[in-house]
Design a protein around this motif. Structure first.
Motif, PDB file in Angstrom:
ATOM      1  N   GLU A 118       7.009  -6.733 -10.600  1.00 30.38           N
ATOM      2  CA  GLU A 118       7.077  -5.644 -11.561  1.00 30.38           C
ATOM      3  C   GLU A 118       5.794  -5.494 -12.355  1.00 30.38           C
ATOM      4  O   GLU A 118       5.516  -4.453 -12.903  1.00 30.38           O
ATOM      5  CB  GLU A 118       8.237  -5.862 -12.526  1.00 30.38           C
ATOM      6  CG  GLU A 118       9.577  -5.748 -11.860  1.00 30.38           C
ATOM      7  CD  GLU A 118      10.696  -5.856 -12.860  1.00 30.38           C
ATOM      8  OE1 GLU A 118      11.656  -6.573 -12.559  1.00 30.38           O
ATOM      9  OE2 GLU A 118      10.602  -5.259 -13.922  1.00 30.38           O
ATOM     10  N   GLY A 119       4.990  -6.528 -12.446  1.00 33.91           N
ATOM     11  CA  GLY A 119       3.730  -6.417 -13.147  1.00 33.91           C
ATOM     12  C   GLY A 119       2.701  -5.711 -12.293  1.00 33.91           C
ATOM     13  O   GLY A 119       2.872  -5.533 -11.093  1.00 33.91           O
ATOM     14  N   PRO A 120       1.575  -5.285 -12.887  1.00 31.43           N
ATOM     15  CA  PRO A 120       0.540  -4.620 -12.119  1.00 31.43           C
ATOM     16  C   PRO A 120       0.001  -5.521 -11.018  1.00 31.43           C
ATOM     17  O   PRO A 120      -0.208  -6.711 -11.208  1.00 31.43           O
ATOM     18  CB  PRO A 120      -0.540  -4.320 -13.172  1.00 31.43           C
ATOM     19  CG  PRO A 120       0.179  -4.327 -14.483  1.00 31.43           C
ATOM     20  CD  PRO A 120       1.272  -5.350 -14.322  1.00 31.43           C
ATOM     21  N   SER A 121      -0.187  -4.963  -9.852  1.00 37.63           N
ATOM     22  CA  SER A 121      -0.730  -5.716  -8.731  1.00 37.63           C
ATOM     23  C   SER A 121      -2.234  -5.777  -8.838  1.00 37.63           C
ATOM     24  O   SER A 121      -2.888  -4.830  -9.259  1.00 37.63           O
ATOM     25  CB  SER A 121      -0.321  -5.052  -7.420  1.00 37.63           C
ATOM     26  OG  SER A 121      -0.957  -5.662  -6.331  1.00 37.63           O
ATOM     27  N   ALA A 122      -2.829  -6.920  -8.473  1.00 30.66           N
ATOM     28  CA  ALA A 122      -4.268  -7.068  -8.567  1.00 30.66           C
ATOM     29  C   ALA A 122      -4.983  -6.075  -7.671  1.00 30.66           C
ATOM     30  O   ALA A 122      -6.007  -5.512  -8.043  1.00 30.66           O
ATOM     31  CB  ALA A 122      -4.661  -8.496  -8.206  1.00 30.66           C
ATOM     32  N   GLN A 123      -4.460  -5.827  -6.500  1.00 35.68           N
ATOM     33  CA  GLN A 123      -5.052  -4.882  -5.569  1.00 35.68           C
ATOM     34  C   GLN A 123      -3.954  -4.018  -4.976  1.00 35.68           C
ATOM     35  O   GLN A 123      -3.493  -4.247  -3.865  1.00 35.68           O
ATOM     36  CB  GLN A 123      -5.834  -5.610  -4.471  1.00 35.68           C
ATOM     37  CG  GLN A 123      -7.079  -6.318  -4.972  1.00 35.68           C
ATOM     38  CD  GLN A 123      -7.854  -6.956  -3.839  1.00 35.68           C
ATOM     39  OE1 GLN A 123      -7.284  -7.307  -2.808  1.00 35.68           O
ATOM     40  NE2 GLN A 123      -9.151  -7.119  -4.023  1.00 35.68           N
ATOM     41  N   SER A 124      -3.530  -3.019  -5.730  1.00 38.99           N
ATOM     42  CA  SER A 124      -2.451  -2.163  -5.269  1.00 38.99           C
ATOM     43  C   SER A 124      -2.932  -1.273  -4.129  1.00 38.99           C
ATOM     44  O   SER A 124      -4.085  -0.870  -4.063  1.00 38.99           O
ATOM     45  CB  SER A 124      -1.944  -1.303  -6.417  1.00 38.99           C
ATOM     46  OG  SER A 124      -0.961  -0.423  -5.947  1.00 38.99           O
ATOM     47  N   THR A 125      -2.012  -0.960  -3.212  1.00 35.20           N
ATOM     48  CA  THR A 125      -2.343  -0.125  -2.068  1.00 35.20           C
ATOM     49  C   THR A 125      -1.624   1.222  -2.099  1.00 35.20           C
ATOM     50  O   THR A 125      -1.776   2.014  -1.177  1.00 35.20           O
ATOM     51  CB  THR A 125      -1.982  -0.860  -0.763  1.00 35.20           C
ATOM     52  OG1 THR A 125      -0.638  -1.338  -0.847  1.00 35.20           O
ATOM     53  CG2 THR A 125      -2.919  -2.037  -0.539  1.00 35.20           C
ATOM     54  N   ILE A 126      -0.854   1.507  -3.155  1.00 38.12           N
ATOM     55  CA  ILE A 126      -0.157   2.787  -3.277  1.00 38.12           C
ATOM     56  C   ILE A 126      -1.125   3.821  -3.845  1.00 38.12           C
ATOM     57  O   ILE A 126      -1.823   3.562  -4.816  1.00 38.12           O
ATOM     58  CB  ILE A 126       1.071   2.672  -4.184  1.00 38.12           C
ATOM     59  CG1 ILE A 126       2.011   1.573  -3.676  1.00 38.12           C
ATOM     60  CG2 ILE A 126       1.810   4.000  -4.266  1.00 38.12           C
ATOM     61  CD1 ILE A 126       3.221   1.348  -4.565  1.00 38.12           C
ATOM     62  N   SER A 127      -1.151   5.006  -3.252  1.00 36.59           N
ATOM     63  CA  SER A 127      -2.028   6.069  -3.727  1.00 36.59           C
ATOM     64  C   SER A 127      -1.622   6.513  -5.125  1.00 36.59           C
ATOM     65  O   SER A 127      -0.457   6.415  -5.520  1.00 36.59           O
ATOM     66  CB  SER A 127      -1.980   7.267  -2.773  1.00 36.59           C
ATOM     67  OG  SER A 127      -2.426   6.912  -1.491  1.00 36.59           O
ATOM     68  N   ARG A 128      -2.605   7.025  -5.881  1.00 36.36           N
ATOM     69  CA  ARG A 128      -2.315   7.470  -7.250  1.00 36.36           C
ATOM     70  C   ARG A 128      -1.239   8.557  -7.247  1.00 36.36           C
ATOM     71  O   ARG A 128      -0.273   8.496  -7.990  1.00 36.36           O
ATOM     72  CB  ARG A 128      -3.598   7.989  -7.905  1.00 36.36           C
ATOM     73  CG  ARG A 128      -4.629   6.910  -8.167  1.00 36.36           C
ATOM     74  CD  ARG A 128      -5.911   7.504  -8.723  1.00 36.36           C
ATOM     75  NE  ARG A 128      -6.941   6.486  -8.881  1.00 36.36           N
ATOM     76  CZ  ARG A 128      -7.111   5.768  -9.980  1.00 36.36           C
ATOM     77  NH1 ARG A 128      -6.307   5.960 -11.001  1.00 36.36           N
ATOM     78  NH2 ARG A 128      -8.078   4.871 -10.067  1.00 36.36           N
TER      79      ARG A 128
END
Length: 411
Positions: A118-128
């Motif tokens: 649930e916390g922010p991912s260090a390297q998210s891969t979901i588009s804005r």
């Protein structure tokens, strides 16, 4: 490249799934323009994020929630493509943020190793702006999915590395950097369902075969006989989170929370016992949440399915900290507590809780367990792996699930 949209076309209702910085998004309910006070708004369907089992650990709040109903807005807000511009400095243009009004549903990356992050991912891969959903405002309220979403300026921005091309009719089309994948189950989302084939959806809603990898610049082949219309049970993968689309008619066939609670009480009323310790076992109330198991919690050997109470014997530390030997059949494997699946929308039928996913121990009906155990979910750049829909843990073993073997009371 920027696709500029025309908001004055009176197109159907739209819902954007967006990812600002390290968080993505999805869709809040709105009152129906035809609904009178006290009447239910017209519902198009519901989106369920896999891996949360009914609720975020911190609670469903605002646009961050594990399940969201899509209902008809008072006024259509759909946007259709209008003109196309090539710009050399796209980063100076306005980009997506979860606080913008057109964003309806915010999703975060789901951890594939067991549970949801649930916390922010260090390297998210979901588009804005991951994708948008347009629903017809008149029956049968058909829902269609498109890659990317329009921002507050009615623009779609595609990154420099994103695949893009001009269509035969002169329009521009493209794919988001990591793609929006969709899978429609064969036979609908019912007791007879079987997994379908994963496809990629373009900005204009065209259907393509998968690229060699999620971020490859070469698009797949156009699939002309398939569409972007969502069906009951369609899966939407945003490269970091996977969502399930349920129609109102489909949800009527799914078990209710009251039915799930009645099944829990019925299972406990049977007074299952630990075959060795002879203690009575009981599934805890969902109100407790997934805290530390209590002394009556059922535990299972996931290789054989024998259900026991917790005990400390049979350890095989040379095989790993969770490896235990079942005292009844001597099979060695993970020994985990059992947890009832609480997200009813993930269930194919209202059958009794007879099977558990391996190795996480989430319990559901046989048909639900077997369907998800044979459904490959996208992972990483080109891999697919079956996972528990309730927590996101990758499934292991020959079948990915096991039939539970309870011992009744001796009296």
């Amino acid at each position: 490249m920027v696709l500029e949209g025309n908001p004055e076309v009176g197109s159907p209702r739209t819902s954007d799934l967006q990812h600002p910085e390290n968080q993505g998004s999805c869709v809040l309910s709105s009152p129906s323009e035809d609904a009178q006070p006290g009447e239910e708004p017209i519902k198009y369907g519901e989106l369920i994020v896999l891996g949360y089992n009914g609720c975020l650990a911190s609670g469903d709040k605002g646009r961050r929630r594990s399940r969201l109903a899509l209902s008809r807005r008072p006024h259509a807000n759909g946007v259709k493509p209008d003109v196309m511009h090539h710009i050399s400095t796209p980063l100076v243009s306005k980009i997506g943020r979860s606080t913008e009004n057109m964003i309806d549903f915010v999703v975060t990356d789901t951890s594939p190793g067991g549970g949801a992050a649930e916390g922010p991912s260090a390297q998210s891969t979901i588009s804005r702006y991951a994708c948008r959903i347009l629903c017809d405002r008149r029956p049968p309220y058909t829902a269609r999915i498109y890659a990317a979403g329009f921002d507050a300026s009615s623009n779609i921005f595609l990154g420099e590395r994103a695949a893009k091309w001009r269509t035969p009719d002169g329009l521009m089309d493209g794919l988001t950097t990591n793609g929006v994948l969709v899978m429609h189950p064969a036979g609908g989302f019912s007791e007879d369902s079987a997994p379908g084939v994963w496809r990629e959806i373009s900005v204009c809603g065209n259907v393509y075969t998968l690229r060699d990898s999620r971020s490859a610049q070469q698009r797949g082949k156009l699939v002309e006989n398939e569409s972007n219309v969502l069906q009951d049970g369609s899966l939407i993968d945003l490269c970091g989170a996977t969502l399930l689309w349920r129609t109102p008619a489909g949800l009527l066939r799914a078990p209710t929370l009251k039915q799930l609670e009645a099944q829990r009480q019925e299972a406990n009323a049977a007074r299952p016992q630990c075959p060795v310790g002879l203690s009575t076992l009981a599934f805890p109330s969902p109100a407790r949440g997934r805290t530390a198991p209590d002394k009556q919690q059922p535990w299972v050997y996931v290789r054989c399915g024998h259900v026991h109470g917790y005990h400390g014997w049979g350890c095989r530390r040379e095989r790993g900290p969770q490896e235990r030997e079942c005292p009844l059949c001597r099979l060695v494997g993970p020994y985990v507590p059992l947890w009832l699946g609480q997200e009813a929308g993930l269930c194919l039928d209202p059958g009794p809780p007879s099977h558990a996913f391996a190795p996480c121990g989430h319990v559901c009906s046989e048909k639900t367990a077997r369907y998800w155990a044979q459904t490959p979910l996208p992972h990483g750049t080109h891999a697919f792996h079956a996972a528990c829909p309730f927590c996101g843990a990758w499934l292991t073993g020959e079948h990915g699930c096991v039939r539970l073997i309870f011992q009744g009371p001796l009296d």
